[in-house]
Design a protein around this motif. Sequence first.
Motif, PDB file in Angstrom:
ATOM      1  N   ASN A 127       1.011  -1.232   0.150  1.00  0.00           N
ATOM      2  CA  ASN A 127       0.053  -0.033  -0.232  1.00  0.00           C
ATOM      3  C   ASN A 127       0.932   1.230  -0.110  1.00  0.00           C
ATOM      4  O   ASN A 127       1.104   1.873   1.070  1.00  0.00           O
ATOM      5  N   ASN A 128       1.407   1.355  -0.986  1.00  0.00           N
ATOM      6  CA  ASN A 128       2.339   2.755  -1.320  1.00  0.00           C
ATOM      7  C   ASN A 128       2.126   3.278  -2.718  1.00  0.00           C
ATOM      8  O   ASN A 128       1.615   2.688  -3.621  1.00  0.00           O
ATOM      9  N   LYS A 129       3.010   4.183  -3.173  1.00  0.00           N
ATOM     10  CA  LYS A 129       2.770   4.915  -4.470  1.00  0.00           C
ATOM     11  C   LYS A 129       3.131   4.091  -5.249  1.00  0.00           C
ATOM     12  O   LYS A 129       2.645   3.880  -6.748  1.00  0.00           O
ATOM     13  N   LEU A 130       3.996   2.970  -5.345  1.00  0.00           N
ATOM     14  CA  LEU A 130       4.819   2.332  -6.193  1.00  0.00           C
ATOM     15  C   LEU A 130       3.948   0.917  -6.289  1.00  0.00           C
ATOM     16  O   LEU A 130       4.017  -0.021  -7.091  1.00  0.00           O
ATOM     17  N   GLY A 131       3.176   0.541  -5.313  1.00  0.00           N
ATOM     18  CA  GLY A 131       2.598  -0.740  -5.096  1.00  0.00           C
ATOM     19  C   GLY A 131       3.568  -1.741  -4.934  1.00  0.00           C
ATOM     20  O   GLY A 131       3.060  -3.100  -5.650  1.00  0.00           O
ATOM     21  N   VAL A 132       4.684  -1.690  -4.209  1.00  0.00           N
ATOM     22  CA  VAL A 132       5.567  -2.852  -4.216  1.00  0.00           C
ATOM     23  C   VAL A 132       6.207  -2.824  -2.755  1.00  0.00           C
ATOM     24  O   VAL A 132       6.218  -1.785  -1.938  1.00  0.00           O
ATOM     25  N   ASN A 133       6.753  -3.939  -2.417  1.00  0.00           N
ATOM     26  CA  ASN A 133       7.320  -4.151  -1.114  1.00  0.00           C
ATOM     27  C   ASN A 133       8.429  -5.110  -1.141  1.00  0.00           C
ATOM     28  O   ASN A 133       8.199  -6.421  -1.645  1.00  0.00           O
ATOM     29  N   ILE A 134       9.597  -4.880  -1.096  1.00  0.00           N
ATOM     30  CA  ILE A 134      10.868  -5.807  -1.178  1.00  0.00           C
ATOM     31  C   ILE A 134      11.567  -6.204   0.371  1.00  0.00           C
ATOM     32  O   ILE A 134      11.754  -5.141   0.850  1.00  0.00           O
ATOM     33  N   SER A 135      11.530  -7.503   0.526  1.00  0.00           N
ATOM     34  CA  SER A 135      11.833  -7.815   1.860  1.00  0.00           C
ATOM     35  C   SER A 135      13.527  -8.489   1.516  1.00  0.00           C
ATOM     36  O   SER A 135      13.626  -9.558   0.930  1.00  0.00           O
ATOM     37  N   VAL A 136      14.498  -7.857   1.827  1.00  0.00           N
ATOM     38  CA  VAL A 136      15.828  -7.963   1.218  1.00  0.00           C
ATOM     39  C   VAL A 136      16.461  -8.956   2.643  1.00  0.00           C
ATOM     40  O   VAL A 136      16.528  -8.458   3.665  1.00  0.00           O
ATOM     41  N   ILE A 137      17.193 -10.177   2.420  1.00  0.00           N
ATOM     42  CA  ILE A 137      17.487 -11.097   3.285  1.00  0.00           C
ATOM     43  C   ILE A 137      18.991 -10.846   2.892  1.00  0.00           C
ATOM     44  O   ILE A 137      19.577 -11.912   2.098  1.00  0.00           O
ATOM     45  N   ASN A 138      19.691  -9.954   3.489  1.00  0.00           N
ATOM     46  CA  ASN A 138      21.355 -10.000   3.263  1.00  0.00           C
ATOM     47  C   ASN A 138      22.111 -10.199   4.528  1.00  0.00           C
ATOM     48  O   ASN A 138      21.603 -10.814   5.399  1.00  0.00           O
ATOM     49  N   VAL A 139      23.229  -9.801   4.502  1.00  0.00           N
ATOM     50  CA  VAL A 139      24.176 -10.078   5.479  1.00  0.00           C
ATOM     51  C   VAL A 139      24.000  -9.600   6.744  1.00  0.00           C
ATOM     52  O   VAL A 139      24.016  -9.870   7.995  1.00  0.00           O
ATOM     53  N   ASP A 140      23.051  -8.413   6.701  1.00  0.00           N
ATOM     54  CA  ASP A 140      22.445  -7.649   8.112  1.00  0.00           C
ATOM     55  C   ASP A 140      21.498  -8.407   8.555  1.00  0.00           C
ATOM     56  O   ASP A 140      21.069  -8.055   9.750  1.00  0.00           O
ATOM     57  N   LYS A 141      20.829  -9.254   7.739  1.00  0.00           N
ATOM     58  CA  LYS A 141      19.676 -10.237   8.432  1.00  0.00           C
ATOM     59  C   LYS A 141      20.107 -11.578   8.908  1.00  0.00           C
ATOM     60  O   LYS A 141      19.586 -11.908   9.697  1.00  0.00           O
ATOM     61  N   ILE A 142      20.978 -12.079   8.126  1.00  0.00           N
ATOM     62  CA  ILE A 142      21.632 -13.314   8.412  1.00  0.00           C
ATOM     63  C   ILE A 142      23.290 -13.509   8.506  1.00  0.00           C
ATOM     64  O   ILE A 142      23.843 -13.191   7.259  1.00  0.00           O
ATOM     65  N   ALA A 143      23.588 -13.244   9.549  1.00  0.00           N
ATOM     66  CA  ALA A 143      24.930 -12.745   9.775  1.00  0.00           C
ATOM     67  C   ALA A 143      25.901 -13.913   9.014  1.00  0.00           C
ATOM     68  O   ALA A 143      27.024 -13.718   8.597  1.00  0.00           O
ATOM     69  N   GLY A 144      25.493 -15.197   9.012  1.00  0.00           N
ATOM     70  CA  GLY A 144      26.169 -16.325   8.541  1.00  0.00           C
ATOM     71  C   GLY A 144      26.358 -16.294   6.926  1.00  0.00           C
ATOM     72  O   GLY A 144      27.238 -16.967   6.327  1.00  0.00           O
ATOM     73  N   LEU A 145      25.736 -15.251   6.200  1.00  0.00           N
ATOM     74  CA  LEU A 145      26.010 -14.969   4.945  1.00  0.00           C
ATOM     75  C   LEU A 145      27.278 -14.284   4.538  1.00  0.00           C
ATOM     76  O   LEU A 145      27.817 -14.294   3.469  1.00  0.00           O
ATOM     77  N   ASN A 146      27.834 -13.867   5.756  1.00  0.00           N
ATOM     78  CA  ASN A 146      29.161 -13.020   5.428  1.00  0.00           C
ATOM     79  C   ASN A 146      30.182 -13.975   4.644  1.00  0.00           C
ATOM     80  O   ASN A 146      30.256 -15.336   5.011  1.00  0.00           O
ATOM     81  N   SER A 147      30.576 -13.371   3.657  1.00  0.00           N
ATOM     82  CA  SER A 147      31.656 -14.137   2.779  1.00  0.00           C
ATOM     83  C   SER A 147      31.283 -15.094   2.075  1.00  0.00           C
ATOM     84  O   SER A 147      32.161 -15.556   1.211  1.00  0.00           O
ATOM     85  N   LEU A 148      30.094 -15.478   1.990  1.00  0.00           N
ATOM     86  CA  LEU A 148      29.445 -16.351   0.875  1.00  0.00           C
ATOM     87  C   LEU A 148      29.001 -15.797  -0.376  1.00  0.00           C
ATOM     88  O   LEU A 148      28.762 -16.671  -1.438  1.00  0.00           O
ATOM     89  N   GLY A 149      28.834 -14.621  -0.496  1.00  0.00           N
ATOM     90  CA  GLY A 149      28.548 -14.031  -1.739  1.00  0.00           C
ATOM     91  C   GLY A 149      27.159 -14.094  -2.317  1.00  0.00           C
ATOM     92  O   GLY A 149      26.939 -14.209  -3.533  1.00  0.00           O
TER      93      GLY A 149
END
Length: 214
Positions: free
Chosen positions: A67-89
């Motif tokens: 419910n926003n002007k663009l009609g989009v919502n993106i949930s990013v799961i990167n190293v800030d959300k899963i610390a174990g992603l660090n160095s895995l690329g």
Amino acid sequence: MKGICFLVVSAILLGMASSMEPSPLQDFCVAVTDDPLLMNGKFCKDPKLATSNDFTYSGLDIPGNTNNKLGVNISVINVDKIAGLNSLGISLARKDYAANGGLNPPHIHPRASEIFLVVEGTFYAGFVTSNPNRLITKVLKAGDVFVFPVGLIHFEMNIGKTDGFAIAGLSSQNPGIITVSTAVFGSNPSINPHLLAQAFQLNKTVVNYLQKVF
């Protein structure tokens, strides 16, 4: 001659290798999230202190609010959300789109290619090549996959009559994003409007309006 060719090929391969994220030198490198120092990546915690929580995230089954002007919502799961992603690329994103035009506007991931899997909805998606700027697009339906090469402007729009969502995989633990319109017209401080008017062949009044919008 063969020696020169070997050196040229070696230089090219070395350049490609150095442009990728470095391979891990151990099984994993769980990020230390509270370290004040900045580096290219994140420091590792002692592997003996790692737990399953360092490799887990819950909640991607929950649709994002579109419910926003663009009609989009993106949930990013990167190293800030899963610390174990660090160095895995790698990283992941859930993308939710409103029906009839939910849009992820033209943007760039400066550090990652993206593979886009449609789960629900009908999407018009594509990217623009480097000069001479060829547009490559396709209409995608559930089960279809599309690839956005690293560093190229790309977009997705849900053209279906029902809400849609997709899952995206990215080739970096921290791919970054530059939304073209926001970067150009919404930078802080603002780009000189005379420059933008000349670059886009627009009236300065139009540029001033766009800068206020963004």
